[in-house]
Enzyme design. Structure first.
Site, PDB file in Angstrom:
ATOM      1  N   LYS A   1      31.036  34.484  38.797  1.00 65.05           N
ATOM      2  CA  LYS A   1      32.057  35.526  38.958  1.00 65.05           C
ATOM      3  C   LYS A   1      32.977  35.629  37.745  1.00 65.05           C
ATOM      4  O   LYS A   1      33.431  34.619  37.232  1.00 65.05           O
ATOM      5  CB  LYS A   1      32.890  35.176  40.204  1.00 65.05           C
ATOM      6  CG  LYS A   1      33.884  36.244  40.578  1.00 65.05           C
ATOM      7  CD  LYS A   1      34.835  35.793  41.665  1.00 65.05           C
ATOM      8  CE  LYS A   1      36.180  36.461  41.467  1.00 65.05           C
ATOM      9  NZ  LYS A   1      37.239  35.897  42.263  1.00 65.05           N
ATOM     10  N   LYS A  46      40.056  35.930  36.263  1.00 64.54           N
ATOM     11  CA  LYS A  46      41.120  35.569  35.320  1.00 64.54           C
ATOM     12  C   LYS A  46      41.248  34.053  35.171  1.00 64.54           C
ATOM     13  O   LYS A  46      41.329  33.526  34.072  1.00 64.54           O
ATOM     14  CB  LYS A  46      42.432  36.184  35.817  1.00 64.54           C
ATOM     15  CG  LYS A  46      43.681  35.664  35.168  1.00 64.54           C
ATOM     16  CD  LYS A  46      44.305  36.664  34.225  1.00 64.54           C
ATOM     17  CE  LYS A  46      45.395  36.092  33.341  1.00 64.54           C
ATOM     18  NZ  LYS A  46      46.539  35.562  34.051  1.00 64.54           N
ATOM     19  N   LYS A  62      40.075  25.884  46.110  1.00 65.94           N
ATOM     20  CA  LYS A  62      41.248  25.159  45.598  1.00 65.94           C
ATOM     21  C   LYS A  62      41.165  23.686  46.029  1.00 65.94           C
ATOM     22  O   LYS A  62      41.429  22.779  45.236  1.00 65.94           O
ATOM     23  CB  LYS A  62      42.514  25.816  46.159  1.00 65.94           C
ATOM     24  CG  LYS A  62      43.793  25.126  45.826  1.00 65.94           C
ATOM     25  CD  LYS A  62      44.288  25.495  44.459  1.00 65.94           C
ATOM     26  CE  LYS A  62      45.541  24.710  44.116  1.00 65.94           C
ATOM     27  NZ  LYS A  62      46.085  25.055  42.825  1.00 65.94           N
TER      28      LYS A  62
HETATM   29  P1  TYM Z   1      42.022  40.158  43.091  1.00 65.12           P
HETATM   30  O1  TYM Z   1      43.300  40.483  42.404  1.00 65.12           O
HETATM   31  O2  TYM Z   1      41.438  38.811  42.913  1.00 65.12           O
HETATM   32  O3  TYM Z   1      40.926  41.196  42.697  1.00 65.12           O
HETATM   33  C1  TYM Z   1      41.176  42.585  42.799  1.00 65.12           C
HETATM   34  C2  TYM Z   1      39.896  43.329  43.110  1.00 65.12           C
HETATM   35  O4  TYM Z   1      38.931  43.092  42.087  1.00 65.12           O
HETATM   36  C3  TYM Z   1      37.727  42.638  42.675  1.00 65.12           C
HETATM   37  N1  TYM Z   1      37.074  41.672  41.771  1.00 65.12           N
HETATM   38  C4  TYM Z   1      35.760  41.683  41.502  1.00 65.12           C
HETATM   39  N2  TYM Z   1      34.774  42.498  41.908  1.00 65.12           N
HETATM   40  C5  TYM Z   1      33.549  42.272  41.424  1.00 65.12           C
HETATM   41  N3  TYM Z   1      33.260  41.252  40.559  1.00 65.12           N
HETATM   42  C6  TYM Z   1      34.228  40.409  40.126  1.00 65.12           C
HETATM   43  N4  TYM Z   1      33.952  39.448  39.269  1.00 65.12           N
HETATM   44  C7  TYM Z   1      35.546  40.601  40.606  1.00 65.12           C
HETATM   45  N5  TYM Z   1      36.733  39.972  40.386  1.00 65.12           N
HETATM   46  C8  TYM Z   1      37.651  40.639  41.119  1.00 65.12           C
HETATM   47  C9  TYM Z   1      38.140  41.956  43.970  1.00 65.12           C
HETATM   48  O5  TYM Z   1      37.072  41.892  44.874  1.00 65.12           O
HETATM   49  C10 TYM Z   1      39.253  42.865  44.425  1.00 65.12           C
HETATM   50  O6  TYM Z   1      38.739  43.998  45.090  1.00 65.12           O
HETATM   51  N6  TYM Z   1      43.126  39.243  47.796  1.00 65.12           N
HETATM   52  C11 TYM Z   1      42.959  40.345  46.871  1.00 65.12           C
HETATM   53  C12 TYM Z   1      44.175  41.237  46.800  1.00 65.12           C
HETATM   54  C13 TYM Z   1      44.589  41.742  48.122  1.00 65.12           C
HETATM   55  C14 TYM Z   1      43.912  42.733  48.899  1.00 65.12           C
HETATM   56  C15 TYM Z   1      44.677  42.874  50.082  1.00 65.12           C
HETATM   57  C16 TYM Z   1      42.746  43.467  48.721  1.00 65.12           C
HETATM   58  C17 TYM Z   1      45.677  41.360  48.816  1.00 65.12           C
HETATM   59  N7  TYM Z   1      45.724  42.035  49.990  1.00 65.12           N
HETATM   60  C18 TYM Z   1      44.305  43.776  51.081  1.00 65.12           C
HETATM   61  C19 TYM Z   1      42.378  44.376  49.725  1.00 65.12           C
HETATM   62  C20 TYM Z   1      43.137  44.509  50.886  1.00 65.12           C
HETATM   63  C21 TYM Z   1      42.697  39.752  45.522  1.00 65.12           C
HETATM   64  O7  TYM Z   1      43.074  38.647  45.245  1.00 65.12           O
HETATM   65  O8  TYM Z   1      42.127  40.521  44.646  1.00 65.12           O
END
Ligand code: TYM
Length: 352
Positions: free
Chosen positions: A203, A206, A116
């Site tokens: 990657k 969204k 960011k």
């Molecule tokens: P978020 O919403 O960005 O993504 C959710 C999950 O999807 C996986 N992911 C991917 N895996 C492989 N390739 C990609 N291109 C890709 N894009 C997304 C992410 O690794 C994730 O597993 N911070 C987290 C949410 C969160 C969380 C937590 C997760 C909040 N608290 C505690 C685990 C434990 C997040 O933003 O995920």
């Protein structure tokens, strides 16, 4: 008898529709683990969503729709505790407590924050929230999510690896200073996936606008896959291996994405057959795209159907959210109270 069950926890932000990165990086593992006798906690990270929204959006409605997608993918609120992060407000209290021992320098090295920061340096008028205290503290809140249920395992994609490491670090520091209080989770495995975007970017995400979504219909799938860049000449593969982790990085980015998806979705022999065509430098990208689009559409069709099933309604989701908030709260409060006690402020008097 008496052996502690493995505890699994993971979350996803309610940012619109689930994409293939979310599915293969995370949901696929949620489904597998839900079938074991582990105790699974899967939540929607609606507090975390507030760190990135650029204008007031209806996070609540996004959350409900995300949960309907969870159910459509096969997650079962009877087998896993599926809840909403903000229904467990004591997570915010734990994050506050953990924040007291978290070094700012450590947070400034966090990837989300650094990304960011560099985007703002490139374009100071970039859309979205400012560099907020909430964004800097994102990993602390995430550590609270994980530690509050005493998780052993955190199934996430490779992009979240660093955040889980920070949670481990914070927990170790806490225990070192205040005595053994927090349960230390395991680090994310080396095999965690990072699915590239349809534009060939490192990657799929969204905010990168390069996603293939689980609710995309046949026409959208075809349009998105046909648009993947394949005009670059194929690069020679310096290996006889069929292993996608070995050969895909040697391909031009767009082509690599198609192969990665094909390997995830199609039978092994279909992937191998197309790998042979690549090696022989045949003209086949049109066929590869049509084949892949067909596999994607077939994968999406039952998910779309279950998403739209009248039984998978808003009311159904709200009912299990209420029920699960009640199930997870006592587990979480036990951890928060233990931390309060360990840090010396004592138990909360109103919760007793
Ligand atoms: P978020 O919403 O960005 O993504 C959710 C999950 O999807 C996986 N992911 C991917 N895996 C492989 N390739 C990609 N291109 C890709 N894009 C997304 C992410 O690794 C994730 O597993 N911070 C987290 C949410 C969160 C969380 C937590 C997760 C909040 N608290 C505690 C685990 C434990 C997040 O933003 O995920």
């Amino acid at each position: 008898m008496g052996e502690k069950k493995e505890v699994i926890l993971s979350g996803i932000r309610p940012t619109g529709r689930l994409h293939y990165g979310n599915y293969f990086g995370a949901i696929r593992h949620f489904l597998r683990l839900q079938e074991t006798d582990a105790r699974c906690f899967y939540f929607i990270a609606d507090y975390h969503a507030l760190t990135t929204i650029s204008e007031p959006e209806n996070v609540f409605e996004e959350t409900i729709n995300m949960l309907r997608t969870y159910v459509a993918c096969g997650l079962d609120p009877n087998r896993a505790i599926i809840y909403r992060q903000s229904d467990l407000p004591c997570t915010a209290e734990l994050a506050l407590l953990l924040g007291m021992i978290t070094n700012i320098g450590h947070l400034e090295r966090g990837t989300t924050y650094k990304d960011k920061l560099s985007k703002l340096q490139e374009d100071p008028k970039a859309e979205g929230n400012p560099l907020s205290y909430g964004l800097l503290g994102y990993p602390v809140l995430m550590a609270a999510d994980i530690l509050i249920v005493r998780a052993d395992q955190v199934p996430v994609g490779d992009d979240q690896r660093q955040h889980v490491e920070m949670a481990i670090d914070i927990a170790q520091k806490f225990n070192h200073r205040f005595g053994e209080t927090l349960h230390i989770p395991r680090a994310v495995g080396r095999d965690a996936l990072r699915l590239p975007g349809l534009d060939g970017a490192e990657k799929m995400g969204k905010s990168e606008h390069n996603t293939l979504d689980l609710l995309d219909d046949r026409e959208t799938v075809l349009k998105k896959i046909r648009a993947v860049e394949t005009s670059t000449d194929p690069l020679p593969l310096h290996s006889d291996s069929d292993d996608p982790d070995v050969v895909i990085p040697q391909m031009p980015a767009g082509v690599g994405v198609l192969y990665r998806l094909l390997h995830l979705l199609a039978p092994e022999e279909v992937y191998r057959d197309f790998l042979g065509k690549y090696r022989r430098r045949e003209k086949f990208y049109g066929m590869l795209k049509n084949t892949l689009a067909e596999h994607v559409s077939q994968f999406n069709a039952p998910i779309i159907e279950r998403y739209n099933d009248p039984a998978n309604s808003r009311e159904f989701v709200l009912a299990f959210l209420r029920e699960n908030a009640r199930r997870v709260t006592p587990i979480a409060l036990e951890t928060v109270e233990a931390c309060r006690e360990a840090m010396g402020i004592g138990h909360s008097l109103y919760r007793a």
